[in-house]
Design a protein around this motif. Structure first.
Motif: not given
Length: 285
Positions: A123-131, A209-218
């Protein structure tokens, strides 16, 4: 008295081992029986080939299946080349120094880090820092980071099993070090490497858990394969149906069917790993 205790010690050890193994297998069979008996009722071709509809209360699980496939492919593309190259360097080129030993210890320790920590890091690296945003690309790269320590470790263990005499024989006939690794060491260690890769990817495919914050949709109605969009995946889909859906009792059969499909997918991937090892061992004989 001491002599009698020495005779009984192996019996006690084997008895304890069999008892604990039997307990684990018993509870595993109970869980699998419960999932199978309740999941096979909804399992059909329509269930795995239709998109979810009506807020996931109807339809099938094709969208989560497609998302899981894309996620596993991105994980494999990112982690396999880096993991194998890193293992080759550590085992074949790196000197046995304190730095190399520290790197190896760090890799082993990374294997024990909880998967949710990888999710927060992604979440911190790929989602936010690397946008990259919350997307299948961010999730796949996060799972790739999670898989890297396992692939490096299993590949290095496979390389260590190759006798040094094979390397020396290749060098003796005029091959360079790179050629001896490419033409002798890697082919001989391929069964162990492939087995480790398949088992690692099967584990990654079942992570939530890893995909919970990085892109998995309901819930999304379709999957275009765009790497920048959110996605549905089988483990997260199962989690949402079982705990977060507004009509949990209504979708419980679908949840059991999803769990059964996920177990079948992981089982087939593990079976593939064992088949690869068996086939290569027979070819060596």
């Amino acid at each position: 008295m001491q002599h009698k205790f020495k005779k009984l010690a192996p019996i006690v050890e084997w008895g304890t081992l069999l008892l604990t193994t039997g307990l684990v297998c018993f509870f595993l069979c109970v869980i699998l029986y419960d999932i199978f008996t309740k999941g096979y009722q909804v399992l059909s071709w329509e269930f795995v080939s239709q998109m979810p509809t009506d807020g996931m209360t109807q339809g099938g699980i094709l969208t989560p299946i497609i998302g899981t496939v894309f996620l596993t492919l991105i994980t494999a593309i990112f982690s396999i080349p880096f993991g194998i190259c890193c293992a080759i360097y550590l085992n074949e080129y790196a000197e046995n120094t304190w730095l190399t030993r520290t790197i190896r210890a760090s890799i082993r320790n990374l294997s024990g880090v909880p998967s949710i920590i990888y999710g927060l890091f992604g979440l911190a690296l790929f989602v936010q820092a690397l946008n990259f945003g919350t997307s299948i690309l961010s999730a796949g790269l996060t799972l790739g980071l999670l898989s890297l320590p396992y692939i490096i470790t299993t590949t290095e263990e496979a390389l260590l099993r190759i006798p040094r005499s094979m390397r020396e024989a290749a060098l003796a006939v005029g091959a360079t070090k790179f050629e001896s690794i490419k033409d002798v060491v890697l082919p001989a260690s391929l069964p162990g490497i492939l087995t480790g890769i398949v088992l690692t990817l099967s584990r990654a495919a079942g992570e939530t858990a890893p995909i919970l914050f990085t892109g998995a949709a309901f819930y999304i109605t379709n999957s275009s394969g765009n790497l920048n969009q959110e996605f549905m995946a089988l483990p997260y889909h199962l989690y949402m149906l079982s705990t977060q859906h507004q009509s949990i009792e209504e979708v419980r059969p679908i949840a059991y069917g999803t769990a059964l499909v996920l177990i079948i997918v992981v089982f087939l991937m593990n079976l593939t790993a064992f088949y690869i090892r068996y086939k290569f061992r027979n070819n060596e004989k």
